[in-house]
Design a protein around this motif. Structure first.
Motif, PDB file in Angstrom:
ATOM      1  N   UNK A  49       0.777  -1.261  -0.084  1.00 57.52           N
ATOM      2  CA  UNK A  49       0.030   0.153   0.008  1.00 57.52           C
ATOM      3  C   UNK A  49       0.898   1.184   0.069  1.00 57.52           C
ATOM      4  N   UNK A  50       0.316   2.383  -0.860  1.00 62.49           N
ATOM      5  CA  UNK A  50       1.118   3.415  -0.709  1.00 62.49           C
ATOM      6  C   UNK A  50       0.760   4.153   0.384  1.00 62.49           C
ATOM      7  N   UNK A  51       1.395   4.945   1.177  1.00 63.83           N
ATOM      8  CA  UNK A  51       1.143   5.878   2.467  1.00 63.83           C
ATOM      9  C   UNK A  51       0.789   7.132   2.050  1.00 63.83           C
ATOM     10  N   UNK A  52      -0.031   7.641   2.640  1.00 63.82           N
ATOM     11  CA  UNK A  52      -0.641   9.090   2.395  1.00 63.82           C
ATOM     12  C   UNK A  52      -0.353   9.931   3.599  1.00 63.82           C
ATOM     13  N   UNK A  53      -0.384  11.242   3.743  1.00 64.11           N
ATOM     14  CA  UNK A  53      -0.268  11.967   4.838  1.00 64.11           C
ATOM     15  C   UNK A  53      -1.351  12.215   5.716  1.00 64.11           C
ATOM     16  N   UNK A  54      -2.688  11.520   5.074  1.00 62.29           N
ATOM     17  CA  UNK A  54      -3.796  11.763   5.920  1.00 62.29           C
ATOM     18  C   UNK A  54      -4.136  10.715   6.849  1.00 62.29           C
ATOM     19  N   UNK A  55      -5.060  10.975   7.746  1.00 63.17           N
ATOM     20  CA  UNK A  55      -5.313  10.012   8.878  1.00 63.17           C
ATOM     21  C   UNK A  55      -6.785   9.969   8.777  1.00 63.17           C
ATOM     22  N   UNK A  56      -7.253   8.600   8.630  1.00 68.30           N
ATOM     23  CA  UNK A  56      -8.403   8.200   8.514  1.00 68.30           C
ATOM     24  C   UNK A  56      -8.918   7.258   9.349  1.00 68.30           C
ATOM     25  N   UNK A  57     -10.015   7.265  10.161  1.00 67.27           N
ATOM     26  CA  UNK A  57     -10.459   6.394  10.952  1.00 67.27           C
ATOM     27  C   UNK A  57      -9.171   5.768  12.052  1.00 67.27           C
ATOM     28  N   UNK A  58      -8.484   7.056  12.510  1.00 63.88           N
ATOM     29  CA  UNK A  58      -7.485   6.604  13.622  1.00 63.88           C
ATOM     30  C   UNK A  58      -6.188   6.012  13.011  1.00 63.88           C
ATOM     31  N   UNK A  59      -6.148   5.794  11.605  1.00 62.66           N
ATOM     32  CA  UNK A  59      -5.058   4.928  11.003  1.00 62.66           C
ATOM     33  C   UNK A  59      -4.517   6.149   9.728  1.00 62.66           C
ATOM     34  N   UNK A  60      -3.369   5.821   9.472  1.00 60.80           N
ATOM     35  CA  UNK A  60      -2.780   6.712   8.320  1.00 60.80           C
ATOM     36  C   UNK A  60      -3.231   6.163   7.265  1.00 60.80           C
ATOM     37  N   UNK A  61      -4.214   6.829   6.292  1.00 63.12           N
ATOM     38  CA  UNK A  61      -4.689   6.354   5.142  1.00 63.12           C
ATOM     39  C   UNK A  61      -3.620   5.691   3.992  1.00 63.12           C
ATOM     40  N   UNK A  62      -4.060   4.632   3.506  1.00 64.43           N
ATOM     41  CA  UNK A  62      -3.067   4.244   2.415  1.00 64.43           C
ATOM     42  C   UNK A  62      -3.815   3.710   1.434  1.00 64.43           C
TER      43      UNK A  62
END
Length: 225
Positions: free
Chosen positions: A64-77
């Motif tokens: 998975x590619x990491x993003x700089x966003x947090x979604x549902x308490x996790x780093x969005x990927x």
């Protein structure tokens, strides 16, 4: 370093941070088992968008590619697709996948949107008497901050790399400072290495033993879709 040189260095770092991202692979228990770096590449308008990274840290599926966003308490990927992996120690070391755009769009919540810079220029042959470099936001491991799983980041970079020598597939770069400890570079394999104008020549794959040079796989000598 003069103010002009400092600004030029910062501009280069900013450029590479727009192009380079982290690629992670977790097991079924949610534990991080491998990480690398990579970038998006599109040879022509009719070509697929590829994810390019190092081969030695890349499983064929499940990255998975990491993003700089947090979604549902996790780093969005984002799903990085199925990789074609090419790896022969000391010689061939790269992997690429076709970015699964439709799958990514279906997986995104309506409030989520992401944008990555896609490299569209030809790859160039590294030459002597030119400065090269890379930059990626890196981290050692994920930690919990309250209920949120985050990755404390630092800037992993090398500037003013000089081409020492090259063979058919590998560029050997001499850093402008002593080579850092292994932990500093961990996760940066696959980072694109470029000249001052951002033209990519190769991807970082490791160092030499003894620690004199950084090794990079040449992208100007392979044929990508």
């Amino acid at each position: 370093m003069t103010e002009k040189e400092r600004k030029a260095a910062q501009n280069f770092i900013d450029l590479m941070l727009k192009v380079t991202f982290r690629i992670c692979h977790w097991n079924e228990e949610g534990e991080l088992i491998s990480r690398s770096s990579g970038f998006l590449y599109k040879k022509s308008e009719s070509s697929p968008t590829l994810v390019i990274t190092a081969g030695h840290e890349t499983p064929p599926e499940g990255s998975f590619i990491e993003t700089v966003h947090v979604h549902k308490d996790k780093t969005a990927a984002l799903n990085a697709g199925k990789f074609n992996v090419f790896y022969q120690q000391e010689d061939i070391d790269y992997a690429y996948s076709e970015l699964p755009l439709e799958l990514i769009q279906k997986s995104l919540s309506p409030e989520m949107s992401f944008e990555f810079t896609c490299y569209k220029k030809p790859f160039v042959n590294a030459v002597k008497d030119e400065a090269y470099g890379f930059a990626v936001r890196n981290n050692y491991e994920f930690v919990k901050m309250g209920e949120t799983l985050v990755a404390p980041t630092y800037l992993c970079h090398e500037l003013y790399l000089e081409l020492e020598r090259q063979d058919e597939h590998i560029n050997f770069f001499k850093p402008s400072r002593p080579i850092q400890e292994h932990e500093y570079y961990a996760g940066s394999s696959g980072s694109p290495i470029a000249d001052p104008s951002g033209r990519i020549c190769s991807i970082l794959i490791g160092g030499t033993n003894p620690r004199e040079f950084l090794r990079a796989f040449r992208l100007d000598n392979i044929d990508l879709p």
